[in-house]
Design an enzyme around this catalytic site. Sequence first.
Site, PDB file in Angstrom:
ATOM      1  N   PHE A 130       5.536  -0.570  -8.717  1.00  0.00           N
ATOM      2  CA  PHE A 130       4.709   0.625  -8.534  1.00  0.00           C
ATOM      3  C   PHE A 130       4.478   0.819  -7.041  1.00  0.00           C
ATOM      4  CE2 PHE A 130       0.707   3.007  -8.111  1.00  0.00           C
ATOM      5  CZ  PHE A 130       1.113   4.165  -8.760  1.00  0.00           C
ATOM      6  N   ASP A 215       5.727  -4.111   0.166  1.00  0.00           N
ATOM      7  CA  ASP A 215       4.632  -3.201  -0.175  1.00  0.00           C
ATOM      8  C   ASP A 215       3.424  -4.071  -0.497  1.00  0.00           C
ATOM      9  OD1 ASP A 215       2.806  -1.472  -1.192  1.00  0.00           O
ATOM     10  OD2 ASP A 215       4.177  -0.447  -2.564  1.00  0.00           O
ATOM     11  N   LYS A 244      -5.376   0.671   0.555  1.00  0.00           N
ATOM     12  CA  LYS A 244      -6.488   0.159  -0.247  1.00  0.00           C
ATOM     13  C   LYS A 244      -7.562  -0.511   0.612  1.00  0.00           C
ATOM     14  CE  LYS A 244      -3.970  -0.095  -4.617  1.00  0.00           C
ATOM     15  NZ  LYS A 244      -4.649   0.810  -5.542  1.00  0.00           N
TER      16      LYS A 244
HETATM   17  N1  PLP Z   1       1.923   0.544  -3.610  1.00  0.00           N
HETATM   18  C1  PLP Z   1       1.252  -0.293  -4.405  1.00  0.00           C
HETATM   19  C2  PLP Z   1       1.702  -1.709  -4.535  1.00  0.00           C
HETATM   20  C3  PLP Z   1       0.129   0.154  -5.114  1.00  0.00           C
HETATM   21  O1  PLP Z   1      -0.542  -0.689  -5.917  1.00  0.00           O
HETATM   22  C4  PLP Z   1      -0.286   1.494  -4.951  1.00  0.00           C
HETATM   23  C5  PLP Z   1      -1.463   2.013  -5.690  1.00  0.00           C
HETATM   24  O2  PLP Z   1      -1.947   1.436  -6.609  1.00  0.00           O
HETATM   25  C6  PLP Z   1       0.453   2.333  -4.104  1.00  0.00           C
HETATM   26  C7  PLP Z   1       1.541   1.826  -3.444  1.00  0.00           C
HETATM   27  C8  PLP Z   1       0.054   3.780  -3.917  1.00  0.00           C
HETATM   28  O3  PLP Z   1      -1.124   3.867  -3.206  1.00  0.00           O
HETATM   29  P1  PLP Z   1      -1.975   5.238  -3.241  1.00  0.00           P
HETATM   30  O4  PLP Z   1      -2.443   5.425  -4.637  1.00  0.00           O
HETATM   31  O5  PLP Z   1      -3.060   5.016  -2.230  1.00  0.00           O
HETATM   32  O6  PLP Z   1      -1.053   6.329  -2.831  1.00  0.00           O
END
Ligand code: PLP
Length: 396
Positions: A130, A215, A244
């Site tokens: 994700f 990520d 986050k």
């Molecule tokens: N990457 C990871 C690993 C995530 O857990 C998330 C969101 O949960 C994102 C990217 C996307 O972040 P955002 O919702 O701030 O766009």
Amino acid sequence: MTIPALMPVYPRCGFRPVRGEGCYLFAEDGTKALDMAGGIAVNALGHGHPALVEAIATQAATLMHVSNLYGSPHQERLAQRLVDATFADTVFFTNSGVEAVECAIKTARRFHYAEGNPQRNTLICFNSAFHGRTLGAISATNQAKMRDGFEPLLPGFKYAPFNDLDAALALIDETTAGFMVEPIQGEGGVSVGTDAFLKGLRAACDEHGLMLIFDEVQCGYGRTGTFFYHEQVGIAPDIMSVAKGIGGGFPLGACLATERAAKGMVAGTHGSTYGGNPLAMAAAEAVLDVIEGPGFLDEVTRIGERLRGALEQMIPNHDHLFHEVRGKGLMLGLKLKSDARAFVGFLRDEHQLLTVSAGDNVVRLLPPLTIGEAEIAECIEKLSEAARVYVPASDD
Ligand code: PLP
């Protein structure tokens, strides 16, 4: 008109928080709940942390926003602190995790372009990943629930099973730009990337001149007891997406890169109207001051082990429902033997305990990093009591 004014893309529950204090949320109807979801790993300092509140209020009254056309002492200060604390040499600030991911993808492609290899534009990604909800990010996962109906997706992504190094290496060809991976998959089910897998990806990037993107939007920023999780594995990426916890609740993300990886990111290649505005920077500096404070991350490790130990102790008493504990530090997952979404709803509605469901029937616990012994004890008590009386639906 049957569509609500708020576009109904979230299956929102009935709990309607209007105020927060530490690890607790208070709803419109007065209900008080223990927040073990932490805004999905965002509220690193809990709710209403005085240093964060003060920093935002003071900055709002001084200077909230200016364009990225001007020099930014605020961004330079935070970027330098992040460079000093990580593998990175340079930072681009965004407003969210997915924008940090987009910047990471663009940085990797642009590196190969700048090297004279524009055909190297395909990222090898992983099943159940994700990375967010833009077209780029949904193209970087195989998860149909996020992709269906949004085709055509972006070309330039391939997928291998998570933690399967051989399968990932087998996908490398002359179009490969690199790998993009969550070192710990969050939404996919709190699956920890093995050291061998992550180190193998690093070695392959070194061998073939590829970019390794981590990520760490969810697993980074102190959540696992080190500033970033990859420090525990003993390797570093070339590019990393962060968000986050970095703003503690203020919308902020960042893409970090080495000088070599950012070779193609020259003036005019990328941008953001709001990214890194003074208000966001003030919030982030306040969060970083706390996280970098003496003993803070050691305490995350200690309290994370306490929570994990308590969860593991509880499992044998409720082994009809609980299967195992996963994760690191304060990014923990309780794998169930029945539907996690239903149990998360039961915990929330009947026991005022807020958690988040993830893939593979996992209940995620992502509390504020400032959580204490008393809240851990309360969480375990609520979980045990819920498990004692919970009857999974027959089709779970
Ligand atoms: N990457 C990871 C690993 C995530 O857990 C998330 C969101 O949960 C994102 C990217 C996307 O972040 P955002 O919702 O701030 O766009």
